[in-house]
Design a protein around this motif. Sequence first.
Motif, PDB file in Angstrom:
ATOM      1  N   MET A  11       0.819  -1.250   0.136  1.00 34.24           N
ATOM      2  CA  MET A  11       0.077  -0.028   0.010  1.00 34.24           C
ATOM      3  C   MET A  11       0.905   1.249  -0.142  1.00 34.24           C
ATOM      4  O   MET A  11       1.809   1.191   0.551  1.00 34.24           O
ATOM      5  CB  MET A  11      -0.945  -0.070   1.206  1.00 34.24           C
ATOM      6  CG  MET A  11      -1.987  -1.077   1.195  1.00 34.24           C
ATOM      7  SD  MET A  11      -2.801  -0.995   2.900  1.00 34.24           S
ATOM      8  CE  MET A  11      -3.853  -2.551   2.530  1.00 34.24           C
ATOM      9  N   THR A  12       0.341   2.359  -0.689  1.00 33.29           N
ATOM     10  CA  THR A  12       0.818   3.577  -0.401  1.00 33.29           C
ATOM     11  C   THR A  12       0.706   4.025   0.888  1.00 33.29           C
ATOM     12  O   THR A  12      -0.027   3.542   1.602  1.00 33.29           O
ATOM     13  CB  THR A  12       0.288   4.606  -1.518  1.00 33.29           C
ATOM     14  OG1 THR A  12      -1.218   4.894  -1.052  1.00 33.29           O
ATOM     15  CG2 THR A  12       0.477   4.163  -3.011  1.00 33.29           C
ATOM     16  N   ALA A  13       1.349   5.352   1.142  1.00 33.42           N
ATOM     17  CA  ALA A  13       1.129   5.684   2.521  1.00 33.42           C
ATOM     18  C   ALA A  13      -0.538   6.264   2.817  1.00 33.42           C
ATOM     19  O   ALA A  13      -1.057   5.893   4.084  1.00 33.42           O
ATOM     20  CB  ALA A  13       2.172   7.240   2.704  1.00 33.42           C
ATOM     21  N   ASP A  14      -1.094   6.789   1.688  1.00 32.64           N
ATOM     22  CA  ASP A  14      -2.446   7.067   1.969  1.00 32.64           C
ATOM     23  C   ASP A  14      -3.271   5.814   2.299  1.00 32.64           C
ATOM     24  O   ASP A  14      -4.338   5.854   3.215  1.00 32.64           O
ATOM     25  CB  ASP A  14      -3.038   7.850   0.690  1.00 32.64           C
ATOM     26  CG  ASP A  14      -2.817   9.279   0.729  1.00 32.64           C
ATOM     27  OD1 ASP A  14      -2.197   9.899   1.825  1.00 32.64           O
ATOM     28  OD2 ASP A  14      -2.759   9.949  -0.217  1.00 32.64           O
ATOM     29  N   TRP A  37     -12.013  -0.358  -2.094  1.00 35.84           N
ATOM     30  CA  TRP A  37     -11.923   1.005  -2.290  1.00 35.84           C
ATOM     31  C   TRP A  37     -10.508   1.684  -1.894  1.00 35.84           C
ATOM     32  O   TRP A  37     -10.427   2.862  -2.494  1.00 35.84           O
ATOM     33  CB  TRP A  37     -12.859   1.554  -1.131  1.00 35.84           C
ATOM     34  CG  TRP A  37     -14.305   1.315  -1.290  1.00 35.84           C
ATOM     35  CD1 TRP A  37     -15.084   0.949  -2.549  1.00 35.84           C
ATOM     36  CD2 TRP A  37     -15.327   1.083  -0.181  1.00 35.84           C
ATOM     37  NE1 TRP A  37     -16.519   0.470  -1.979  1.00 35.84           N
ATOM     38  CE2 TRP A  37     -16.635   0.676  -0.747  1.00 35.84           C
ATOM     39  CE3 TRP A  37     -15.321   1.566   1.305  1.00 35.84           C
ATOM     40  CZ2 TRP A  37     -17.833   0.486  -0.134  1.00 35.84           C
ATOM     41  CZ3 TRP A  37     -16.484   1.133   1.907  1.00 35.84           C
ATOM     42  CH2 TRP A  37     -17.702   0.756   1.509  1.00 35.84           C
ATOM     43  N   LEU A  38      -9.717   0.972  -1.611  1.00 33.12           N
ATOM     44  CA  LEU A  38      -8.403   1.447  -1.318  1.00 33.12           C
ATOM     45  C   LEU A  38      -7.753   1.888  -2.608  1.00 33.12           C
ATOM     46  O   LEU A  38      -6.765   2.857  -2.716  1.00 33.12           O
ATOM     47  CB  LEU A  38      -7.553   0.788  -0.537  1.00 33.12           C
ATOM     48  CG  LEU A  38      -7.512   0.425   1.037  1.00 33.12           C
ATOM     49  CD1 LEU A  38      -7.067  -0.655   1.475  1.00 33.12           C
ATOM     50  CD2 LEU A  38      -7.450   1.895   1.522  1.00 33.12           C
ATOM     51  N   ASN A  39      -8.307   1.592  -3.704  1.00 31.55           N
ATOM     52  CA  ASN A  39      -7.709   2.218  -4.892  1.00 31.55           C
ATOM     53  C   ASN A  39      -8.027   3.679  -4.978  1.00 31.55           C
ATOM     54  O   ASN A  39      -7.642   4.483  -5.816  1.00 31.55           O
ATOM     55  CB  ASN A  39      -8.262   1.236  -6.174  1.00 31.55           C
ATOM     56  CG  ASN A  39      -7.765   0.106  -6.247  1.00 31.55           C
ATOM     57  OD1 ASN A  39      -6.681  -0.223  -6.794  1.00 31.55           O
ATOM     58  ND2 ASN A  39      -8.326  -1.032  -5.573  1.00 31.55           N
ATOM     59  N   SER A  40      -9.047   4.221  -4.491  1.00 31.23           N
ATOM     60  CA  SER A  40      -9.274   5.609  -4.191  1.00 31.23           C
ATOM     61  C   SER A  40      -9.133   5.832  -2.614  1.00 31.23           C
ATOM     62  O   SER A  40     -10.274   5.698  -1.803  1.00 31.23           O
ATOM     63  CB  SER A  40     -10.591   5.947  -4.635  1.00 31.23           C
ATOM     64  OG  SER A  40     -11.071   7.339  -4.378  1.00 31.23           O
ATOM     65  N   PRO A  41      -8.022   6.105  -2.059  1.00 28.60           N
ATOM     66  CA  PRO A  41      -7.696   6.176  -0.722  1.00 28.60           C
ATOM     67  C   PRO A  41      -8.768   7.172   0.212  1.00 28.60           C
ATOM     68  O   PRO A  41      -9.166   6.750   1.174  1.00 28.60           O
ATOM     69  CB  PRO A  41      -6.200   6.427  -0.471  1.00 28.60           C
ATOM     70  CG  PRO A  41      -5.570   6.160  -1.938  1.00 28.60           C
ATOM     71  CD  PRO A  41      -6.751   6.386  -2.739  1.00 28.60           C
ATOM     72  N   GLU A  42      -8.963   8.285  -0.472  1.00 25.87           N
ATOM     73  CA  GLU A  42      -9.643   9.317   0.180  1.00 25.87           C
ATOM     74  C   GLU A  42     -11.096   8.859   0.245  1.00 25.87           C
ATOM     75  O   GLU A  42     -11.729   9.042   1.384  1.00 25.87           O
ATOM     76  CB  GLU A  42      -9.517  10.640  -0.268  1.00 25.87           C
ATOM     77  CG  GLU A  42      -9.978  11.710   0.419  1.00 25.87           C
ATOM     78  CD  GLU A  42      -9.226  12.073   1.707  1.00 25.87           C
ATOM     79  OE1 GLU A  42     -10.029  12.558   2.659  1.00 25.87           O
ATOM     80  OE2 GLU A  42      -8.237  11.439   2.006  1.00 25.87           O
TER      81      GLU A  42
END
Length: 181
Positions: A11-14, A37-42
Amino acid sequence: MRLKLLSPGEMTADQRSTYDESIASKRGSPPPPMMAWLNSPEMARHATRLGAILRYDTSFPAKLSEIAILVTARHWTAHYEWYAHKRLALAGGMEPAIIEAIRQRRSPTFDDPKARIIYDLAKSLHEGHGVAQGLYDEAVSVIGERGIVEIIGLCGYYTMVSMTLNTFEFDLPDGEVSELA
């Protein structure tokens, strides 16, 4: 499963921040759709927070909120959602006959007027795309405006969950077979 779900190390930091927040929440683990949904973290962060509020902090006990969730899972024929929330409904004290009626797309018999109005609202929202004035007036008197807002929230959020699980074809745990056709 159509989507590769990331391990924490990928995972990225976000993404990792949202993942870690979900583990620290009342759930204790990330809800399965959040992993997509983590593909769009926000989006994942906000959706997961909304889900936690709707799951744990509405004015309804699980026995009642799970009615709206099961009606939503049945409406979308969301196999994973049905599997997960049937267990939660039973643990929350919902009668098996009510669950079975929802599964068979029949109207359950309710002793509790709140349970009946929640079922009627959820069915109306999904099948009628709104709520007729008579049902609305009855719902205000039985569960209040806050209750109506929370049922709309439950149906809307779990629609997004069901769409996510269906689109990415989340599998049931090993050995589990879907009850929905």
